[in-house]
Design an enzyme around this catalytic site. Structure first.
Site, PDB file in Angstrom:
ATOM      1  N   TYR A  12       0.818  -1.222   0.000  1.00  0.00           N
ATOM      2  CA  TYR A  12       0.000   0.000   0.000  1.00  0.00           C
ATOM      3  C   TYR A  12       0.859   1.284   0.000  1.00  0.00           C
ATOM      4  CZ  TYR A  12      -3.081   3.548   2.095  1.00  0.00           C
ATOM      5  OH  TYR A  12      -3.766   4.700   2.399  1.00  0.00           O
ATOM      6  N   SER A  78       2.644  -6.170   9.662  1.00  0.00           N
ATOM      7  CA  SER A  78       2.236  -4.882  10.238  1.00  0.00           C
ATOM      8  C   SER A  78       0.862  -4.880  10.906  1.00  0.00           C
ATOM      9  CB  SER A  78       2.276  -3.802   9.155  1.00  0.00           C
ATOM     10  OG  SER A  78       1.309  -4.091   8.172  1.00  0.00           O
ATOM     11  N   TYR A 142       4.209  -6.054  17.530  1.00  0.00           N
ATOM     12  CA  TYR A 142       4.496  -5.286  16.323  1.00  0.00           C
ATOM     13  C   TYR A 142       5.278  -4.016  16.673  1.00  0.00           C
ATOM     14  CZ  TYR A 142       3.766  -2.057  12.480  1.00  0.00           C
ATOM     15  OH  TYR A 142       3.977  -1.133  11.490  1.00  0.00           O
ATOM     16  N   ASN A 171      -1.814   7.007  11.275  1.00  0.00           N
ATOM     17  CA  ASN A 171      -2.702   6.119  10.509  1.00  0.00           C
ATOM     18  C   ASN A 171      -2.677   6.468   9.025  1.00  0.00           C
ATOM     19  OD1 ASN A 171      -3.549   5.954  13.388  1.00  0.00           O
ATOM     20  ND2 ASN A 171      -4.975   4.470  12.515  1.00  0.00           N
ATOM     21  N   HIS A 190      -8.376  -2.158   8.483  1.00  0.00           N
ATOM     22  CA  HIS A 190      -8.326  -0.719   8.780  1.00  0.00           C
ATOM     23  C   HIS A 190      -9.696  -0.059   8.669  1.00  0.00           C
ATOM     24  CE1 HIS A 190      -4.147  -1.729   7.667  1.00  0.00           C
ATOM     25  NE2 HIS A 190      -3.904  -0.994   8.725  1.00  0.00           N
ATOM     26  N   LEU A 191      -9.869   0.948   9.503  1.00  0.00           N
ATOM     27  CA  LEU A 191     -11.182   1.570   9.661  1.00  0.00           C
ATOM     28  C   LEU A 191     -11.745   2.134   8.352  1.00  0.00           C
ATOM     29  CD1 LEU A 191     -13.496   2.627  11.403  1.00  0.00           C
ATOM     30  CD2 LEU A 191     -12.114   4.677  11.829  1.00  0.00           C
ATOM     31  N   ARG A 222      -7.802   9.045  16.266  1.00  0.00           N
ATOM     32  CA  ARG A 222      -6.555   8.720  15.578  1.00  0.00           C
ATOM     33  C   ARG A 222      -6.164   9.873  14.655  1.00  0.00           C
ATOM     34  NH1 ARG A 222      -6.646   5.611  18.852  1.00  0.00           N
ATOM     35  NH2 ARG A 222      -6.462   3.348  18.841  1.00  0.00           N
ATOM     36  N   ARG A 282     -11.300  -3.083  21.328  1.00  0.00           N
ATOM     37  CA  ARG A 282     -10.292  -3.996  20.780  1.00  0.00           C
ATOM     38  C   ARG A 282      -9.062  -3.918  21.678  1.00  0.00           C
ATOM     39  NH1 ARG A 282      -8.221  -2.893  14.672  1.00  0.00           N
ATOM     40  NH2 ARG A 282      -7.359  -1.063  15.723  1.00  0.00           N
TER      41      ARG A 282
HETATM   42  N1  UFG Z   1     -11.744   0.493  14.292  1.00  0.00           N
HETATM   43  C1  UFG Z   1     -13.064   0.131  14.502  1.00  0.00           C
HETATM   44  N2  UFG Z   1     -13.588  -0.881  13.764  1.00  0.00           N
HETATM   45  C2  UFG Z   1     -12.870  -1.566  12.823  1.00  0.00           C
HETATM   46  C3  UFG Z   1     -11.518  -1.186  12.610  1.00  0.00           C
HETATM   47  C4  UFG Z   1     -10.993  -0.165  13.371  1.00  0.00           C
HETATM   48  O1  UFG Z   1     -13.756   0.715  15.340  1.00  0.00           O
HETATM   49  O2  UFG Z   1     -13.407  -2.496  12.207  1.00  0.00           O
HETATM   50  C5  UFG Z   1     -11.167   1.578  15.096  1.00  0.00           C
HETATM   51  C6  UFG Z   1      -9.993   1.117  15.944  1.00  0.00           C
HETATM   52  O3  UFG Z   1     -10.455   0.671  17.196  1.00  0.00           O
HETATM   53  C7  UFG Z   1      -9.174   2.407  16.033  1.00  0.00           C
HETATM   54  C8  UFG Z   1      -9.440   3.114  14.703  1.00  0.00           C
HETATM   55  O4  UFG Z   1     -10.644   2.524  14.207  1.00  0.00           O
HETATM   56  O5  UFG Z   1      -9.659   3.209  17.058  1.00  0.00           O
HETATM   57  C9  UFG Z   1      -8.341   2.914  13.692  1.00  0.00           C
HETATM   58  O6  UFG Z   1      -8.071   1.514  13.600  1.00  0.00           O
HETATM   59  P1  UFG Z   1      -7.158   0.892  12.438  1.00  0.00           P
HETATM   60  O7  UFG Z   1      -7.217  -0.582  12.625  1.00  0.00           O
HETATM   61  O8  UFG Z   1      -7.574   1.462  11.125  1.00  0.00           O
HETATM   62  O9  UFG Z   1      -5.717   1.458  12.754  1.00  0.00           O
HETATM   63  P2  UFG Z   1      -4.868   1.372  14.098  1.00  0.00           P
HETATM   64  O10 UFG Z   1      -4.945   2.719  14.749  1.00  0.00           O
HETATM   65  O11 UFG Z   1      -5.254   0.231  14.940  1.00  0.00           O
HETATM   66  O12 UFG Z   1      -3.424   0.987  13.549  1.00  0.00           O
HETATM   67  C10 UFG Z   1      -2.740   1.717  12.559  1.00  0.00           C
HETATM   68  C11 UFG Z   1      -1.865   0.764  11.793  1.00  0.00           C
HETATM   69  C12 UFG Z   1      -0.830   0.135  12.705  1.00  0.00           C
HETATM   70  C13 UFG Z   1      -0.077   1.208  13.418  1.00  0.00           C
HETATM   71  C14 UFG Z   1      -0.997   2.178  14.088  1.00  0.00           C
HETATM   72  C15 UFG Z   1      -0.209   3.312  14.646  1.00  0.00           C
HETATM   73  O13 UFG Z   1      -2.647  -0.260  11.206  1.00  0.00           O
HETATM   74  O14 UFG Z   1       0.061  -0.641  11.943  1.00  0.00           O
HETATM   75  O15 UFG Z   1      -1.947   2.688  13.167  1.00  0.00           O
HETATM   76  O16 UFG Z   1      -1.035   4.339  15.027  1.00  0.00           O
HETATM   77  F1  UFG Z   1       0.721   0.648  14.359  1.00  0.00           F
END
Ligand code: UFG
Length: 329
Positions: A12, A78, A142, A171, A190-191, A222, A282
């Site tokens: 990506y 990741s 990670y 993010n 990812h969200l 985020r 989560r």
């Molecule tokens: N979220 C939901 N529902 C989903 C997916 C995500 O509510 O189905 C929420 C998560 O709880 C979080 C936000 O949306 O609050 C963002 O979640 P992501 O999974 O999109 O991203 P993350 O913040 O968990 O993680 C990303 C990268 C990681 C990195 C991190 C650093 O995927 O690799 O940012 O900030 F480590």
């Protein structure tokens, strides 16, 4: 013109970086094992070597065949949640691949190296924006793997003069504004892409992981940074690396948005509702994770010009609605 080795260049963020390098006239060689990457994301004229970075013999051949002016190392495992099921695999693979790659670079006297690091180094922050001096306290394997990789690179600088920049992504989101590339993970976790898929009927309704956080609307906050801005940070640090010592930068737009705000932005961009329901928190999710980007701006002149939430979501929506099955379409 310079020549760069890009690991994970079919993935990506890596693919957006390859395109930007090619567009500014640089030559690029990509190594990608295509476990997550897509051959279709590589622009014509770019050499793609399909190989696992753990294959040191192959890596040695690549360094013997080309002389590089710098390395951009995107390839890594990741997924935070997966890393909590397979911590040893994450640490072994992410750390050793980075360090052997750095060793090859040193041997070849290629002394500019950019590492894709992560805001996951910061663990559960207290709420204020994270700056480069903030406490590092990863709460996932990670995050720990990237911290170990960063530390290895610090030693490579001290001992061998390998100048590295560790870019701590917040993010990464959005897609190429011209629609040539986008985000296509399998599985997608990812969200923003999940919210878009839910709105387009390409996936199930979105589960919001926790609505009882100590934030204004109860959902996590985020710092979403447009992939174009993230790539621009790589190009800028490459230009300053080598003049100076190694550096670490937070790469975020500096503004936080809640999960609910993201859902509303997707609904505005697509003109249709995002079906969603509340779910439990989560594990490992901090309530708020936002970057201070002062250092990156000061040292490189970087500006996150594409990172309004509306621009991020619009470009992601455009790509996904034109590529409902991602690169497979
Ligand atoms: N979220 C939901 N529902 C989903 C997916 C995500 O509510 O189905 C929420 C998560 O709880 C979080 C936000 O949306 O609050 C963002 O979640 P992501 O999974 O999109 O991203 P993350 O913040 O968990 O993680 C990303 C990268 C990681 C990195 C991190 C650093 O995927 O690799 O940012 O900030 F480590």
């Amino acid at each position: 013109m310079a020549r760069f080795l890009v690991t994970g260049g079919a993935g990506y963020v890596g693919s957006h970086a390859v395109l930007a390098l090619v567009e500014r006239g640089d030559e690029v060689v990509v190594i990608d094992d295509l476990r997550q990457g897509h051959r279709e994301a590589i622009p014509p004229g770019v050499e793609l070597i399909v190989a696992d970075l753990a294959d040191r013999r192959r890596l040695g051949e690549v360094f013997a065949a080309w002389k590089f002016d710098g390395i951009l190392h995107f390839a890594a495992l990741s997924l935070v949640a997966e890393s909590m099921r397979q911590p040893l695999r994450y640490m072994a693979e992410n750390v050793s691949n980075t360090l052997w790659l750095a060793e090859e670079a040193v041997r070849a006297r290629c002394l500019r190296f950019v590492l894709s690091s992560t805001a996951a180094l910061f663990g559960y922050p207290a709420g204020e924006p994270m700056h480069e001096g903030s406490r590092l306290d990863p709460v996932s394997a990670y995050g720990e793997s990237k911290l170990m990789a960063e530390r290895g690179l610090e030693w490579a600088d001290r001992v061998h003069g390998l100048r590295s920049a560790s870019l701590r992504y917040f993010n990464a989101a959005g897609a190429d504004p011209q629609g040539r590339l986008g985000e296509d993970h399998n599985p997608e976790t990812h969200l923003i892409p999940l919210a878009i898929n839910a709105a387009l009927g390409l996936g199930p309704e979105l589960t919001v992981f926790g609505t009882d956080y100590d934030t204004p609307d109860g959902t996590c906050i985020r710092d979403y940074v447009h992939v174009t801005d993230l790539v621009d940070a790589h190009l800028r640090v490459l230009d300053v690396l080598g003049q100076d010592r190694s550096a670490r930068y937070n790469v975020g737009n500096g503004n936080g948005y809640s999960v609910r705000q993201v859902i509303e932005a997707v609904e505005r961009a697509g003109g249709r509702p995002v079906p969603w329901r509340s779910g439990p928190r989560r594990p490992g999710d901090p309530a708020m994770l936002v970057a201070s980007n002062t250092l990156l701006r000061r040292d490189t002149g970087w500006e996150p010009g594409h990172s309004s939430l509306a621009d991020i979501v619009r470009t992601a929506w455009d790509w996904r609605s034109r590529h409902p099955h991602g690169y497979r379409a």
